[in-house]
Design an enzyme around this catalytic site. Structure first.
Site, PDB file in Angstrom:
ATOM      1  N   ASP A 267     -74.132 -22.949 -14.709  1.00 51.22           N
ATOM      2  CA  ASP A 267     -73.561 -21.727 -14.138  1.00 51.22           C
ATOM      3  C   ASP A 267     -74.004 -21.468 -12.700  1.00 51.22           C
ATOM      4  O   ASP A 267     -74.015 -20.317 -12.244  1.00 51.22           O
ATOM      5  CB  ASP A 267     -73.906 -20.509 -15.011  1.00 51.22           C
ATOM      6  CG  ASP A 267     -73.204 -20.552 -16.361  1.00 51.22           C
ATOM      7  OD1 ASP A 267     -72.164 -21.233 -16.461  1.00 51.22           O
ATOM      8  OD2 ASP A 267     -73.697 -19.919 -17.312  1.00 51.22           O
TER       9      ASP A 267
ATOM     10  N   HIS B 269     -80.348 -42.964 -10.758  1.00 46.57           N
ATOM     11  CA  HIS B 269     -81.525 -42.765 -11.599  1.00 46.57           C
ATOM     12  C   HIS B 269     -81.918 -41.295 -11.722  1.00 46.57           C
ATOM     13  O   HIS B 269     -82.848 -40.961 -12.433  1.00 46.57           O
ATOM     14  CB  HIS B 269     -82.712 -43.576 -11.062  1.00 46.57           C
ATOM     15  CG  HIS B 269     -83.756 -43.877 -12.075  1.00 46.57           C
ATOM     16  ND1 HIS B 269     -84.985 -43.253 -12.102  1.00 46.57           N
ATOM     17  CD2 HIS B 269     -83.750 -44.732 -13.128  1.00 46.57           C
ATOM     18  CE1 HIS B 269     -85.705 -43.724 -13.114  1.00 46.57           C
ATOM     19  NE2 HIS B 269     -84.974 -44.624 -13.747  1.00 46.57           N
TER      20      HIS B 269
ATOM     21  N   LYS C  55     -92.646 -38.471 -16.011  1.00 50.60           N
ATOM     22  CA  LYS C  55     -92.917 -38.730 -14.594  1.00 50.60           C
ATOM     23  C   LYS C  55     -93.575 -37.481 -14.027  1.00 50.60           C
ATOM     24  O   LYS C  55     -92.954 -36.418 -13.960  1.00 50.60           O
ATOM     25  CB  LYS C  55     -91.625 -39.012 -13.818  1.00 50.60           C
ATOM     26  CG  LYS C  55     -90.612 -39.893 -14.535  1.00 50.60           C
ATOM     27  CD  LYS C  55     -91.048 -41.327 -14.620  1.00 50.60           C
ATOM     28  CE  LYS C  55     -89.894 -42.253 -14.964  1.00 50.60           C
ATOM     29  NZ  LYS C  55     -89.657 -42.451 -16.365  1.00 50.60           N
TER      30      LYS C  55
ATOM     31  N   ASP D  85    -104.665 -31.905  -6.792  1.00 51.16           N
ATOM     32  CA  ASP D  85    -105.613 -30.789  -6.720  1.00 51.16           C
ATOM     33  C   ASP D  85    -105.200 -29.595  -7.579  1.00 51.16           C
ATOM     34  O   ASP D  85    -105.591 -28.460  -7.307  1.00 51.16           O
ATOM     35  CB  ASP D  85    -105.797 -30.327  -5.266  1.00 51.16           C
ATOM     36  CG  ASP D  85    -106.402 -31.418  -4.386  1.00 51.16           C
ATOM     37  OD1 ASP D  85    -107.117 -32.274  -4.930  1.00 51.16           O
ATOM     38  OD2 ASP D  85    -106.132 -31.409  -3.179  1.00 51.16           O
TER      39      ASP D  85
ATOM     40  N   LYS E 218     -81.940 -37.376 -12.902  1.00 50.38           N
ATOM     41  CA  LYS E 218     -81.663 -36.651 -14.139  1.00 50.38           C
ATOM     42  C   LYS E 218     -81.628 -35.163 -13.812  1.00 50.38           C
ATOM     43  O   LYS E 218     -82.676 -34.539 -13.581  1.00 50.38           O
ATOM     44  CB  LYS E 218     -82.738 -36.905 -15.186  1.00 50.38           C
ATOM     45  CG  LYS E 218     -82.712 -38.309 -15.792  1.00 50.38           C
ATOM     46  CD  LYS E 218     -83.518 -39.293 -15.021  1.00 50.38           C
ATOM     47  CE  LYS E 218     -83.679 -40.595 -15.827  1.00 50.38           C
ATOM     48  NZ  LYS E 218     -84.293 -41.671 -15.047  1.00 50.38           N
TER      49      LYS E 218
ATOM     50  N   HIS F 111     -92.101 -41.670 -21.280  1.00 50.90           N
ATOM     51  CA  HIS F 111     -91.172 -41.759 -20.155  1.00 50.90           C
ATOM     52  C   HIS F 111     -91.449 -40.677 -19.114  1.00 50.90           C
ATOM     53  O   HIS F 111     -90.727 -40.564 -18.137  1.00 50.90           O
ATOM     54  CB  HIS F 111     -89.737 -41.618 -20.704  1.00 50.90           C
ATOM     55  CG  HIS F 111     -88.681 -42.093 -19.773  1.00 50.90           C
ATOM     56  ND1 HIS F 111     -87.628 -41.299 -19.355  1.00 50.90           N
ATOM     57  CD2 HIS F 111     -88.480 -43.307 -19.186  1.00 50.90           C
ATOM     58  CE1 HIS F 111     -86.843 -41.992 -18.553  1.00 50.90           C
ATOM     59  NE2 HIS F 111     -87.329 -43.210 -18.427  1.00 50.90           N
TER      60      HIS F 111
END
Length: 418
Positions: A321, A314, A62, A67, A316, A60
């Site tokens: 704090d 979508h 991403k 470079d 996450k 999963h």
């Protein structure tokens, strides 16, 4: 260019992305491929039921690196639906652009997966001729059914000659001028799951430490506040104990997730709904995002999109704090903890935490319901003051049929599979 993709959904039209493997200067590998043809994801999964644990083990991650100097991570996949330009449902997301030494950590994680035995070169899985036949089946199903000849199929590079005429795409904006970009410099670290995560027979260095475990550690260390954005939110017993402990210590806990109407994975919503009342009674401030239209997203955490399509949450994000922010691919659910491999960039920055918090709170103010319990013990979806929508009962904006089907199927699915 090197491209590494999870193989699970590479069927039908989605499989055509593998044609890139046959272009000059492009290498492409597929992670944890399933046996069988590319016509149907369901059929491939059925043929692999004897190896059910491997079906559940998906990459999963991403990660986009240029470079070895710039890196992007977050929840966004590469596709029209993740940039607000698809005709149907779109996804709204948040990413982080990184430079400096942390990019070497990101590159090392990519190489770890690229060189893993589960990463197969596309050419070992499917030929250019087979991909061309599949393309013809997708573009011209009637013609293909009357006898496409794989042996005479042209090379993918020549496929454009038979493609239907289309209007040229609109001109793209000028590329981002990185030299003029204002960066916020802050210490950070990149964390990543092992490729063979929680598969003891494949992992000689079996460990329970995962990216989600890292998020739970951040939450356990919270002193004042934890702000969590998780599109799919199925806490499970261990996470519920963490929430209970935080609230007991006086930590304010706010969670933004999808409503049933905005969720593109309704069964995952069923898993979340099992814990909803308990979370509210614990003192967790729970928010559900509406099924927004992309033209209304310019005021929210997610940024604007094109057209009028429905948008699903979508992003996450974890903010602890007001000084620690984590952005990555992980949901706060058992699938991210036990099944999928995940990545996250954890940054110590009050500035970035404040900027993200402001945008999330904008969403609370005009695009999400706050979940409450009425004196009679019923769930209430409380609309924000001055909102353009009203309070609601009973999974607002979701159809009766969807609510009925999920009521039947939901109890049958274990949390770790949702």
């Amino acid at each position: 260019m090197r491209i590494l993709l999870d193989d699970f959904n590479s069927t039908g039209r989605n499989a055509l992305v593998m044609r890139m493997a046959f272009l000059p200067n492009v290498e492409m590998r597929m992670y944890n491929p399933l046996p069988g043809g590319r016509g149907s994801t369901v059929l491939r999964a059925v043929r692999s039921l004897h190896d059910f644990r491997r079906i559940q083990h998906r990459m999963h991650n991403k990660l986009y690196i240029a470079d070895n100097a710039w890196g992007i991570t977050g929840g966004r996949n590469l596709g029209d639906a993740y940039f607000g330009t698809a005709e149907g449902s779109n996804f709204v997301d948040m990413d982080v652009l990184a430079a400096g030494p942390v990019v070497r950590q990101m590159s090392a994680s990519f190489d770890q997966y690229w060189n893993n035995p589960l990463a197969y070169p596309v050419q070992s899985l499917i030929s250019a001729e087979e991909l061309q036949v599949l393309r013809e089946q997708m573009l011209h199903p009637a013609t293909a059914a009357n006898g496409a000849d794989a042996g005479n199929a042209p090379h993918p590079e020549a496929a454009g000659a038979t493609a239907p005429a289309v209007e040229p795409p609109p001109a793209l904006p000028d590329p981002l001028d990185l030299a003029a970009l204002r960066l916020i410099w802050a210490p950070g670290t990149f964390i990543v799951d092992k490729p063979f995560k929680l598969v003891p027979e494949l992992n000689d260095t079996f460990t329970e430490d995962t990216v989600v475990d890292g998020m739970l550690s951040l939450m356990r260390d919270a002193r004042r506040e934890a702000l969590i954005v998780s599109p799919y939110f199925v806490p499970g017993a261990e996470m519920m104990k963490v929430f209970a402990d935080m609230v007991h210590r006086g930590v304010r806990v706010r969670v933004l997730t999808n409503s049933l109407a905005s969720n593109d994975a309704p069964l995952a919503h069923v898993g979340y709904a099992r814990y909803r009342e308990q979370l509210i009674r614990l003192g967790v401030e729970l928010y559900e995002m509406r099924a927004l239209r992309t033209q209304h997203l310019d005021r929210t955490v997610f940024g604007s999109g094109g057209g009028g399509s429905k948008a699903s949450l979508h992003s996450k994000i974890f903010i602890i704090d007001g000084r620690i922010i984590s952005i990555g691919s992980m949901n706060l659910d058992l699938r991210s903890q036990l099944q999928n491999t995940e990545v996250a960039l954890v940054i110590r920055s009050a500035t970035l935490s404040r900027l993200a918090t402001e945008r999330i709170e904008d969403t609370f103010d005009d695009s999400a319901w706050k979940m409450e319990m009425t004196p009679e013990g019923r769930l209430l979806w409380r609309a924000p003051p001055q909102a353009l929508f009203e309070d609601a009962h009973g999974e607002p904006d979701a159809s009766w049929a969807l609510r009925f089907i999920l009521g039947i199927l939901g109890p049958l699915a274990p949390d770790e599979l949702l």
